[in-house]
Design a protein around this motif. Structure first.
Motif: not given
Length: 137
Positions: A12-16, A79-88, A109-113
């Motif tokens: 949700a935070t990444i989407g926001e 093209t893709k959002i991958l989420v694993d716990g706190e990491d996206g 690009f690759a973006l690590h949140f």
């Protein structure tokens, strides 16, 4: 009795973030960052003004200003959002027109949140820094 609060999860935070950033809401996007976030855009920081390590809210804000005011996004595809716990991790492609040079910068690009308690504590962006440099020169 305390009032319950809702904390955004990682997805949700990444989407926001993308919603606010895409709308040009610089202040709103900035609200999503922890004041001590680990913020990095890999690249040639001598030539690409948004590249480099940033460690203050003012520096995060300057990144957002550059990305919103000095660039016109002509295409931005996730093209893709991958989420694993706190990491996206967000994967995609974009095309940005650099106002100063009128050149278009295209890159994958690759973006690590990392998101903790609804705030972005890590923002690491990886793009084609060689093409970015050519577009800014």
């Amino acid at each position: 009795m305390s009032t319950p609060t809702t904390v955004r999860d990682t997805a949700a935070t990444i989407g926001e973030f993308f919603t606010r950033f895409g709308a040009g809401d610089r202040a709103g996007a900035l609200e999503l960052f922890s004041p001590d976030a680990d913020f990095l855009v890999a690249g040639a920081e001598d030539f690409v003004p948004w590249a480099g390590l940033r460690s203050t809210v003012a520096a995060f804000d300057e990144f957002l200003r550059i990305a919103i005011e000095d660039v016109t996004t002509e295409r931005f595809d996730i093209t893709k959002i991958l989420v694993d716990g706190e990491d996206g991790v967000v994967l995609g492609e974009f095309a940005h027109r650099i106002h100063r040079t009128d050149r278009v910068f295209r890159s994958r690009f690759a973006l690590h949140f990392t998101v903790r308690d609804g705030l972005i504590v890590r923002y690491h962006m990886f793009e084609d820094s060689h093409r970015a440099e050519l577009a800014w020169r």
